[in-house]
Write a protein that holds these residues in place. Structure first.
Motif, short mmCIF file in Angstrom:
data_model
loop_
_atom_site.label_atom_id
_atom_site.label_comp_id
_atom_site.label_asym_id
_atom_site.label_seq_id
_atom_site.Cartn_x
_atom_site.Cartn_y
_atom_site.Cartn_z
N GLN A 198 0.86 -1.17 0.00
CA GLN A 198 0.00 0.00 0.00
C GLN A 198 0.91 1.24 0.00
O GLN A 198 1.19 1.82 1.04
CB GLN A 198 -0.92 -0.01 1.21
CG GLN A 198 -1.82 -1.24 1.27
CD GLN A 198 -2.74 -1.23 2.47
OE1 GLN A 198 -3.58 -0.33 2.64
NE2 GLN A 198 -2.60 -2.23 3.33
N SER A 199 1.36 1.63 -1.18
CA SER A 199 2.41 2.64 -1.29
C SER A 199 1.90 4.06 -1.55
O SER A 199 2.66 5.01 -1.45
CB SER A 199 3.39 2.25 -2.40
OG SER A 199 2.70 2.05 -3.62
N LYS A 201 0.39 7.19 -0.45
CA LYS A 201 0.09 7.86 0.82
C LYS A 201 -1.18 8.69 0.78
O LYS A 201 -1.69 9.11 1.82
CB LYS A 201 1.27 8.75 1.23
CG LYS A 201 1.53 9.92 0.28
CD LYS A 201 2.71 10.74 0.75
CE LYS A 201 2.95 11.94 -0.18
NZ LYS A 201 4.10 12.76 0.28
N LYS A 205 -5.15 3.52 4.26
CA LYS A 205 -4.40 2.30 4.53
C LYS A 205 -5.31 1.33 5.28
O LYS A 205 -5.95 1.70 6.27
CB LYS A 205 -3.15 2.58 5.35
CG LYS A 205 -2.25 1.37 5.49
CD LYS A 205 -0.90 1.72 6.07
CE LYS A 205 0.01 0.50 6.12
NZ LYS A 205 1.35 0.81 6.67
N THR A 208 -4.34 -5.66 7.43
CA THR A 208 -4.17 -6.93 6.70
C THR A 208 -4.42 -8.15 7.59
O THR A 208 -4.04 -9.27 7.22
CB THR A 208 -2.76 -7.02 6.08
OG1 THR A 208 -1.78 -6.88 7.13
CG2 THR A 208 -2.56 -5.92 5.05
N ILE A 233 -5.73 -5.18 -1.40
CA ILE A 233 -4.97 -5.15 -0.15
C ILE A 233 -4.38 -6.53 0.07
O ILE A 233 -3.20 -6.69 0.38
CB ILE A 233 -5.87 -4.75 1.03
CG1 ILE A 233 -6.55 -3.40 0.76
CG2 ILE A 233 -5.07 -4.72 2.32
CD1 ILE A 233 -5.59 -2.25 0.53
#
Length: 332
Positions: A198-199, A201, A205, A208, A233
């Motif tokens: 999850q890059s 920003k 987010k 998991t 995800i």
């Protein structure tokens, strides 16, 4: 006959999504079931016996479409149940969503009136709680996943004295089913897909965890995206969803504006089942093409959500951007 002849129409549990302001969705939500609706407390029960049951002449392995002979003589007035293949999975519990392949035919004529094998995917439905015919509820709870079970269901444990005219079932017909028990899901189910980075920003987010608890959703303090976002995800390895598919899922929804939760299947303690064509456009478009077994982040802009007409009695305000994490448990 309708493809979901054994099942109720879309359950009413999808409170904030099913009523998306679309006339088709509203009609689908209120559409009555083709099958009898039985209250668990009032549902009939029967003595369970070992037979008689007709012979399976072809397709004898688990997962194969069976060919079943006519009933041998007079059918029992009791519920005949035989486990043809004993599975090694966990037991089916009352209240589970059961995933199963099945074929159903009439005892006296061997006329097949419904089967899931030709549709290419198992059916999914609640078991043991009055949402399928009583013979299924009584016979399948407690059986192990991986099992093949044959049933001969007398009228009182099937469609009753009225039968099911659309399916060609008379009120006097005993029904024969062969059922392959594929899987079960409940309020503690999670997907087990491969974690995806999850890059970005500028996007929420999502947690998991795969312990059946609601994943966290952390919304950034930035402007909401104007276009739909749908990203993995956890990426599963199941079939991709088509826009015409139904889905069984766990989900959680929060508002972009304040991060507050407005809906959650986890809080309700039960997965939800629906057709992609019957929910807000953002869900339908976002989940189409995604793989079963995945957790998906879906950010729904107002024009693909509720826009200027949010559902009454909810925290969703006019022109709200909604953020969802969705665990795709099964096609349904």
């Amino acid at each position: 006959m309708r493809r979901r002849s054994l099942l109720l129409a879309v359950p009413a549990g999808l409170l904030t999504l099913a009523g998306c302001g679309d006339d088709k969705a509203d009609k689908a939500k209120s559409k009555p079931s083709d099958s009898p609706t039985n209250s668990p407390s009032a549902a009939p029960t029967a003595k369970i016996v070992a037979g008689p049951l007709p012979e399976i002449t072809k397709g004898t392995k688990f997962g194969q479409k069976p060919t079943v002979a006519k009933g041998p003589g007079k059918a029992s007035s009791d519920l005949a149940v035989k486990t043809l293949i004993e599975g090694k999975g966990k037991e089916v519990a009352k209240g589970d969503y059961l995933q199963a392949d099945y074929l159903g035919q009439i005892w006296a004529t061997a006329k097949v009136f419904d089967n899931s094998y030709d549709r290419g995917k198992p059916s999914v439905f609640p078991i043991g709680v009055g949402q399928v015919i009583p013979g299924w509820d009584q016979a399948l709870v407690g059986k192990k996943l991986g099992s093949r079970v044959e049933l001969a269901i007398p009228p009182k444990m099937g469609y009753g004295t009225e039968g099911n005219k659309q399916a060609g079932i008379k009120g006097s017909d005993t029904l024969v089913f062969v059922v392959d028990l594929v899987g079960t899901f409940n309020g503690k189910s999670s997907v087990k897909g491969k974690e995806v980075a999850q890059s970005n920003k500028d996007l929420p987010k999502v947690g998991t965890n795969t312990d059946g608890k609601a994943p966290s959703i952390d919304v950034p303090k930035t402007d909401a995206p104007e276009k739909l976002v749908a990203s993995y995800i956890l990426e599963g390895d199941g079939d991709e969803l088509k826009e015409t598919d139904g889905v069984l899922c766990q989900y959680r929804g929060v508002l972009w504006a304040d991060g507050k939760e407005f809906d959650s299947s986890y809080k309700n303690g039960q997965p939800v089942q629906f057709q992609l064509a019957q929910v807000v456009k953002g869900w339908a478009q976002g989940l189409t093409g995604k793989k079963v077994g995945s957790r998906v982040l879906v950010v729904v802009p107002p024009k693909l959500g509720y826009g200027e007409k949010p559902p009454e009695g909810t925290p969703i305000k006019k022109d709200s951007t909604m953020v969802f994490c969705v665990d795709i448990l099964a096609k349904a």
